[in-house]
Write a protein that holds these residues in place. Structure first.
Motif, short mmCIF file in Angstrom:
data_model
loop_
_atom_site.label_atom_id
_atom_site.label_comp_id
_atom_site.label_asym_id
_atom_site.label_seq_id
_atom_site.Cartn_x
_atom_site.Cartn_y
_atom_site.Cartn_z
N CYS A 31 -9.41 -48.53 15.03
CA CYS A 31 -8.20 -47.71 15.15
C CYS A 31 -7.88 -47.48 16.64
N GLY A 32 -6.61 -47.43 16.95
CA GLY A 32 -6.21 -47.21 18.34
C GLY A 32 -6.80 -45.94 18.92
N GLY A 33 -6.89 -44.89 18.09
CA GLY A 33 -7.48 -43.64 18.58
C GLY A 33 -8.95 -43.80 18.91
N TRP A 38 -13.66 -45.28 22.92
CA TRP A 38 -14.63 -46.28 23.40
C TRP A 38 -14.26 -46.81 24.79
N ALA A 39 -13.00 -46.65 25.18
CA ALA A 39 -12.56 -47.17 26.48
C ALA A 39 -12.75 -46.18 27.62
N GLU A 40 -13.32 -45.00 27.32
CA GLU A 40 -13.57 -44.01 28.38
C GLU A 40 -14.50 -44.59 29.45
N ASN A 41 -14.43 -44.02 30.64
CA ASN A 41 -15.22 -44.54 31.77
C ASN A 41 -16.72 -44.53 31.50
N PRO A 44 -20.45 -47.43 27.38
CA PRO A 44 -21.16 -48.67 27.74
C PRO A 44 -20.44 -49.92 27.22
N VAL A 45 -19.48 -49.76 26.33
CA VAL A 45 -18.75 -50.92 25.81
C VAL A 45 -17.27 -50.81 26.18
N GLN A 46 -17.05 -50.28 27.36
CA GLN A 46 -15.68 -49.97 27.79
C GLN A 46 -14.74 -51.17 27.73
N LYS A 47 -15.21 -52.33 28.15
CA LYS A 47 -14.36 -53.51 28.21
C LYS A 47 -14.79 -54.58 27.21
N TRP A 48 -15.50 -54.15 26.19
CA TRP A 48 -16.02 -55.10 25.20
C TRP A 48 -14.99 -55.30 24.10
N VAL A 49 -14.33 -56.42 24.10
CA VAL A 49 -13.34 -56.73 23.08
C VAL A 49 -14.04 -57.44 21.93
N SER A 50 -14.08 -56.82 20.76
CA SER A 50 -14.77 -57.42 19.62
C SER A 50 -14.15 -56.92 18.33
N ASN A 51 -14.52 -57.57 17.24
CA ASN A 51 -13.95 -57.19 15.96
C ASN A 51 -14.89 -56.23 15.22
#
Length: 263
Positions: A31-33, A38-41, A44-51
């Motif tokens: 979900c976008g929320g 998970w994208a907070e500074n 640990p998976v801030q920039k991890w794009v996965s399904n």
């Protein structure tokens, strides 16, 4: 999604994005929320794009690395905290009592009961002054009602109609249906199937700025609850001036004793 499959709720869409079905993985990850969290500074998976599948595999791998003792300890801690919160909530509810309105105001408590099998509902309304004295009480029935939320909305509308007919200007409407209170106080339009009733109530409140709708726990709404249940014993609408049906006075005096103690 699981609640919808069990017919407990009607809507299985995510209340945040309102687009996708609210599965466990969607709520926790896709979900976008959730993705914003998970994208907070500090993530640990801030920039991890996965399904979602990769997220589930990560979760399973993390659980395997935890010892059984760690998992048991975490579970016990969560349970203990849950019990503490539940006990605190019960104590808070038990301490709730009816509060008298301000001077020159009246408080109108409303409630509804529903007999789904027979498709009918009962309405209870009581109007009291700043001393806790009953001014008016009402019992009413309606048929072809199956939804508890609609029943509560109908009860609130009936309470407002009663006050309008009596030309009462300074009113606090108090009920224990939190979802109804939030709906009628929400400035945004309701697109639910019962939205027209909500719109009607909002229109009444818009034209009467000294009328307010607030929430109260069931413990402080006993008189209206009694009247709503009593309504199933009468065959037509009943209105009492400065009194009510037999048995109601017990709850009225109980509330008045609390008002006196506070004063």
């Amino acid at each position: 999604m699981n609640l919808a499959c069990r017919k407990i709720v009607k809507d299985y869409y995510c209340p945040v994005c309102k687009i996708h079905k609210e599965t466990v993985s969607h709520a926790l990850w896709s979900c976008g929320g959730a993705m914003d969290v998970w994208a907070e500074n500090a993530s640990p998976v801030q920039k991890w794009v996965s399904n979602e599948r990769e997220m589930q595999e990560l979760w399973a791998d993390w659980c395997e690395k935890l010892s059984i003792n760690d998992l048991e300890l975490m579970f016990k801690q969560v349970q203990q905290q849950s019990h503490k919160n539940q006990d605190a909530g019960i104590r808070r509810r038990r301490s709730c009592r009816w509060k008298a309105p301000a001077k020159d105001q009246v408080k109108v408590n409303w409630d509804a009961t529903l007999n789904i099998k027979e498709g009918r509902m009962g309405i209870g309304v009581v109007i009291r002054d700043e001393n806790g004295d009953v001014m008016v009480s009402l019992c009413s029935q309606k048929r072809n009602v199956q939804d508890p939320l609609v029943a509560e909305l109908q009860a609130l509308r009936q309470a407002m109609k009663l006050c309008a007919n009596l030309n009462i200007t300074e009113v606090i409407f108090e009920g224990d249906a939190l979802k109804v209170v939030r709906a009628v106080n929400n400035p945004e339009s309701s697109w639910e199937w019962y939205g027209q009733v909500v719109k009607d109530i909002k229109e009444v409140l818009r034209n009467r700025t000294s009328w307010k709708v607030i929430h109260a726990y069931r413990e402080s709404n006993c008189v209206a609850h009694f009247l709503a249940k009593f309504s199933f014993t009468v065959n037509e609408d009943r209105i009492w001036m400065e009194e009510g049906p037999e048995g109601m006075q017990f709850y009225v005096l109980k509330d008045k004793n609390v008002v006196t103690e506070v004063e």
